[in-house]
Design a protein around this motif. Structure first.
Motif, mmCIF file in Angstrom:
data_model
loop_
_atom_site.group_PDB
_atom_site.id
_atom_site.type_symbol
_atom_site.label_atom_id
_atom_site.label_comp_id
_atom_site.label_asym_id
_atom_site.label_seq_id
_atom_site.Cartn_x
_atom_site.Cartn_y
_atom_site.Cartn_z
ATOM 1 N N ILE A 40 2.541 16.000 10.800
ATOM 2 C CA ILE A 40 1.963 17.170 11.462
ATOM 3 C C ILE A 40 0.996 16.735 12.572
ATOM 4 O O ILE A 40 1.053 17.246 13.677
ATOM 5 N N PHE A 41 0.126 15.768 12.267
ATOM 6 C CA PHE A 41 -0.872 15.335 13.239
ATOM 7 C C PHE A 41 -0.469 14.056 13.974
ATOM 8 O O PHE A 41 -1.192 13.603 14.853
ATOM 9 N N ASP A 42 0.644 13.481 13.605
ATOM 10 C CA ASP A 42 1.153 12.249 14.220
ATOM 11 C C ASP A 42 0.072 11.161 14.270
ATOM 12 O O ASP A 42 -0.079 10.446 15.254
ATOM 13 N N ASN A 43 -0.695 11.085 13.173
ATOM 14 C CA ASN A 43 -1.795 10.126 13.097
ATOM 15 C C ASN A 43 -1.864 9.556 11.669
ATOM 16 O O ASN A 43 -2.751 9.920 10.906
ATOM 17 N N PRO A 44 -0.935 8.683 11.298
ATOM 18 C CA PRO A 44 -0.931 8.175 9.923
ATOM 19 C C PRO A 44 -2.106 7.241 9.648
ATOM 20 O O PRO A 44 -2.638 6.612 10.567
ATOM 21 N N ASN A 45 -2.514 7.216 8.409
ATOM 22 C CA ASN A 45 -3.535 6.240 8.025
ATOM 23 C C ASN A 45 -2.924 5.217 7.071
ATOM 24 O O ASN A 45 -1.842 5.421 6.527
ATOM 25 N N VAL A 46 -3.618 4.134 6.864
ATOM 26 C CA VAL A 46 -3.067 3.023 6.090
ATOM 27 C C VAL A 46 -3.415 3.128 4.612
ATOM 28 O O VAL A 46 -2.602 2.824 3.754
ATOM 29 N N TRP A 47 -4.598 3.605 4.311
ATOM 30 C CA TRP A 47 -5.070 3.523 2.941
ATOM 31 C C TRP A 47 -4.346 4.459 1.981
ATOM 32 O O TRP A 47 -4.212 4.145 0.795
ATOM 33 N N ALA A 48 -3.860 5.610 2.425
ATOM 34 C CA ALA A 48 -3.230 6.577 1.515
ATOM 35 C C ALA A 48 -1.948 6.014 0.907
ATOM 36 O O ALA A 48 -1.713 6.138 -0.301
ATOM 37 N N GLU A 49 -1.145 5.383 1.727
ATOM 38 C CA GLU A 49 0.091 4.797 1.223
ATOM 39 C C GLU A 49 -0.209 3.622 0.291
ATOM 40 O O GLU A 49 0.435 3.461 -0.748
ATOM 41 N N GLU A 50 -1.199 2.832 0.653
ATOM 42 C CA GLU A 50 -1.579 1.688 -0.179
ATOM 43 C C GLU A 50 -2.141 2.153 -1.520
ATOM 44 O O GLU A 50 -1.826 1.584 -2.569
ATOM 45 N N LEU A 51 -2.960 3.190 -1.494
ATOM 46 C CA LEU A 51 -3.516 3.745 -2.728
ATOM 47 C C LEU A 51 -2.397 4.229 -3.646
ATOM 48 O O LEU A 51 -2.394 3.948 -4.848
ATOM 49 N N ALA A 52 -1.434 4.943 -3.081
ATOM 50 C CA ALA A 52 -0.309 5.442 -3.880
ATOM 51 C C ALA A 52 0.483 4.286 -4.496
ATOM 52 O O ALA A 52 0.883 4.349 -5.663
ATOM 53 N N ARG A 53 0.677 3.231 -3.732
ATOM 54 C CA ARG A 53 1.422 2.066 -4.227
ATOM 55 C C ARG A 53 0.683 1.411 -5.396
ATOM 56 O O ARG A 53 1.280 1.094 -6.430
ATOM 57 N N TYR A 54 -0.622 1.220 -5.252
ATOM 58 C CA TYR A 54 -1.397 0.571 -6.315
ATOM 59 C C TYR A 54 -1.485 1.459 -7.561
ATOM 60 O O TYR A 54 -1.425 0.967 -8.689
ATOM 61 N N LEU A 55 -1.626 2.752 -7.358
ATOM 62 C CA LEU A 55 -1.640 3.662 -8.505
ATOM 63 C C LEU A 55 -0.298 3.651 -9.229
ATOM 64 O O LEU A 55 -0.247 3.714 -10.465
ATOM 65 N N PHE A 56 0.780 3.554 -8.455
ATOM 66 C CA PHE A 56 2.112 3.496 -9.067
ATOM 67 C C PHE A 56 2.247 2.250 -9.947
ATOM 68 O O PHE A 56 2.814 2.310 -11.043
ATOM 69 N N VAL A 57 1.711 1.140 -9.476
ATOM 70 C CA VAL A 57 1.743 -0.093 -10.277
ATOM 71 C C VAL A 57 0.949 0.091 -11.562
ATOM 72 O O VAL A 57 1.406 -0.267 -12.654
ATOM 73 N N TRP A 58 -0.241 0.679 -11.454
ATOM 74 C CA TRP A 58 -1.056 0.922 -12.643
ATOM 75 C C TRP A 58 -0.346 1.876 -13.619
ATOM 76 O O TRP A 58 -0.332 1.642 -14.834
ATOM 77 N N ILE A 59 0.238 2.936 -13.103
ATOM 78 C CA ILE A 59 0.952 3.890 -13.959
ATOM 79 C C ILE A 59 2.105 3.190 -14.675
ATOM 80 O O ILE A 59 2.346 3.418 -15.860
ATOM 81 N N THR A 60 2.803 2.326 -13.970
ATOM 82 C CA THR A 60 3.942 1.623 -14.553
ATOM 83 C C THR A 60 3.519 0.724 -15.703
ATOM 84 O O THR A 60 4.091 0.784 -16.795
ATOM 85 N N PHE A 61 2.512 -0.111 -15.476
ATOM 86 C CA PHE A 61 2.127 -1.067 -16.519
ATOM 87 C C PHE A 61 1.417 -0.405 -17.689
ATOM 88 O O PHE A 61 1.686 -0.729 -18.851
ATOM 89 N N VAL A 62 0.537 0.523 -17.420
ATOM 90 C CA VAL A 62 -0.168 1.195 -18.513
ATOM 91 C C VAL A 62 0.792 2.131 -19.254
ATOM 92 O O VAL A 62 0.767 2.216 -20.487
ATOM 93 N N GLY A 63 1.672 2.782 -18.517
ATOM 94 C CA GLY A 63 2.662 3.660 -19.146
ATOM 95 C C GLY A 63 3.667 2.894 -19.989
ATOM 96 O O GLY A 63 4.186 3.425 -20.980
ATOM 97 N N SER A 64 3.937 1.650 -19.629
ATOM 98 C CA SER A 64 4.853 0.833 -20.432
ATOM 99 C C SER A 64 4.310 0.599 -21.831
ATOM 100 O O SER A 64 5.081 0.469 -22.784
ATOM 101 N N ALA A 65 2.999 0.540 -21.956
ATOM 102 C CA ALA A 65 2.400 0.372 -23.283
ATOM 103 C C ALA A 65 2.734 1.568 -24.171
ATOM 104 O O ALA A 65 3.088 1.409 -25.344
ATOM 105 N N VAL A 66 2.639 2.756 -23.605
ATOM 106 C CA VAL A 66 2.989 3.961 -24.372
ATOM 107 C C VAL A 66 4.480 3.942 -24.701
ATOM 108 O O VAL A 66 4.892 4.330 -25.797
ATOM 109 N N GLY A 67 5.284 3.465 -23.760
ATOM 110 C CA GLY A 67 6.724 3.342 -24.008
ATOM 111 C C GLY A 67 7.026 2.413 -25.170
ATOM 112 O O GLY A 67 7.907 2.687 -25.984
ATOM 113 N N ILE A 68 6.277 1.329 -25.272
ATOM 114 C CA ILE A 68 6.465 0.411 -26.403
ATOM 115 C C ILE A 68 6.060 1.098 -27.696
ATOM 116 O O ILE A 68 6.760 1.028 -28.699
#
Length: 180
Positions: A40-68
């Motif tokens: 919409i604003f044609d002005n992307p930022n860097v941190w939002a995508e990086e934050l989402a990526r790191y949170l996804f990693v945390w969700i994956t590893f911590v969620g795997s414990a519940v899966g076990i």
């Protein structure tokens, strides 16, 4: 496994699920923010995508414990189901012990990784890379905790199978005596 330990592990699981829910909401909001800024604003930022990526990693590893804990990971049990109950229980015990061994090795090397990356900064958010990499040892530690729980439960299953076998044998002997 004592009821107190089971209740403690249930409580830890509830906390994990709440944390995962919060992380998922933050991840979704940051991705929405990133899309709005980019398209919409044609002005992307860097941190939002990086934050989402790191949170996804945390969700994956911590969620795997519940899966076990819930025994929800992908399994191919066709061959295991061909065996009788006692052999199945022994095979599951061996599988859980192998998983525990792998997790212990993963914990060792992931801790080394985290310690080596403490001074490295992420390009977008400028935080220590030890923070996103910490998801691996934290999740692995939780998986170890729940793998130990599964192993103890499996020993209990084997014990109950053994006691049932003894009762069957005793009943069979009683029937033979009655017939004789």
């Amino acid at each position: 496994m004592t009821e107190f330990c089971t209740r403690c592990l249930d409580y830890i699981e509830k906390i994990i699920m709440a944390i995962i829910g919060i992380m998922l909401m933050i991840m979704t909001a940051s991705m929405f923010y990133q899309v709005v800024l980019r398209y919409i604003f044609d002005n992307p930022n860097v941190w939002a995508e990086e934050l989402a990526r790191y949170l996804f990693v945390w969700i994956t590893f911590v969620g795997s414990a519940v899966g076990i804990r819930r025994n929800k990971h992908l399994t191919i049990d066709y061959f295991i189901n061909l065996f009788e109950t006692r052999t199945k229980a022994l095979l599951h015990l061996v599988i859980y012990l192998i998983i525990l061994g792998f997790l212990i090795i993963l914990l060792k090397y992931s801790t080394i990784l985290v310690l080596r990356t403490t001074s490295t900064l992420s390009p977008g958010m400028m935080i220590s890379m030890a923070i996103p990499y910490s998801a691996i040892p934290v999740g692995t530690l939780l998986m170890i905790l729940y793998a130990i729980e599964l192993i103890l439960k499996q020993f209990s299953v084997l014990k109950s199978i053994k006691s049932c076998d003894k009762k069957r044998k005793l009943n069979k002997n009683v029937d033979i005596i009655k017939e004789g």
